[in-house]
Every structure is written in structure tokens, then in C-alpha cells.
Design a protein around this motif. Structure first.
Motif, short mmCIF file in Angstrom:
data_model
loop_
_atom_site.label_atom_id
_atom_site.label_comp_id
_atom_site.label_asym_id
_atom_site.label_seq_id
_atom_site.Cartn_x
_atom_site.Cartn_y
_atom_site.Cartn_z
N SER A 13 3.79 9.96 -0.64
CA SER A 13 4.13 8.95 -1.69
C SER A 13 5.23 8.05 -1.32
O SER A 13 5.66 7.09 -1.94
CB SER A 13 3.89 9.69 -2.89
N GLU B 270 0.91 -1.20 -0.03
CA GLU B 270 0.07 -0.02 0.15
C GLU B 270 0.73 1.45 -0.14
O GLU B 270 1.95 1.47 0.84
CB GLU B 270 -0.94 0.00 1.25
N GLN B 271 0.46 2.33 -0.54
CA GLN B 271 1.28 3.48 -0.78
C GLN B 271 0.36 4.68 0.08
O GLN B 271 -1.15 4.66 -0.28
CB GLN B 271 1.58 3.97 -1.89
N SER B 272 0.78 5.32 0.86
CA SER B 272 -0.04 6.35 1.67
C SER B 272 -0.39 7.59 0.62
O SER B 272 0.47 7.93 -0.44
CB SER B 272 1.06 7.28 2.59
N ILE B 273 -1.76 7.77 0.58
CA ILE B 273 -2.15 8.95 -0.23
C ILE B 273 -1.56 10.36 0.27
O ILE B 273 -1.93 11.35 -0.55
CB ILE B 273 -3.76 8.85 -0.33
N GLU B 274 -1.06 10.51 1.51
CA GLU B 274 -0.87 11.70 2.19
C GLU B 274 0.94 11.86 1.75
O GLU B 274 1.36 13.04 1.90
CB GLU B 274 -0.88 11.86 3.50
#
Length: 98
Positions: free
Chosen positions: A47, A41-45
Motif C-alpha cells: 500500500s 494507482e495503488q499496489s494491492i500488495e
């Protein structure tokens, strides 16, 4: 069941190379005996903040995963892109579903 939460921080600008290297490893890992879930998963806040979320049937299956050729390839390919890593292995007992 064993759960693994691995928080990673990668170098700025290395996302494309990092994800390209991850594709083959993700596919091979998901096909391993004992692998229930293996997601990146990659953070949306932020990258550059990534998290692996893993579920394994047993600790032995997880240990076998660490010793696969695709993981050796992954360590070599991802190493130059990693800034920091924090890995937690959780031994799950009874889980109550609400």
C-alpha cells in the motif's frame, strides 16, 4: 503521444493525507489541454507503492503541466510523504494493437 510512468513510495501511515492532497491535483490535471489520461494507482500488495500512469498528446503539453499552479501546490503537499520516486517519460511512436 507521451506516456509517463511515475513509481512512488510514500511513508507508512501517510496514505490518507497523501490521497487527500492528490484529489484536487488529479481533477485539475485531467482538465488540462493535452491530457489524455492521468491516473494514480495503488499496489494491492504494498500500500505504500503508488504509480502515476499518464498519457499526453505532446511533450509540450506535459511541460506545461509541470508548470501549473496545481502542480506547485501538489509538490509542496506531497513532498513530506514521499520516500522515493522513479519517473520515466516514454515517447510513443507506432503502436500495433493485437
Amino acid at each position: 503521444m507521451i506516456c509517463v510512468i511515475a513509481d512512488l513510495r510514500i511513508r507508512a501511515g501517510s496514505q490518507d493525507e497523501f490521497f487527500e492532497a492528490a484529489r484536487a491535483m488529479l481533477a485539475a490535471t485531467r482538465a488540462e489541454p493535452g491530457c489524455i489520461r492521468y491516473d494514480l494507482e495503488q499496489s494491492i500488495e504494498d500500500s505504500e507503492h503508488l504509480t502515476f500512469v499518464e498519457e499526453w498528446e505532446t511533450r509540450e503539453a506535459l511541460e506545461a503541466h509541470f508548470n501549473t499552479p496545481h502542480m506547485a501546490d501538489w509538490r509542496a503537499a506531497s513532498g513530506p510523504h514521499l520516500v522515493d520516486r522513479n519517473v520515466k517519460i516514454l515517447h510513443v511512436g507506432d503502436v500495433e494493437v493485437l
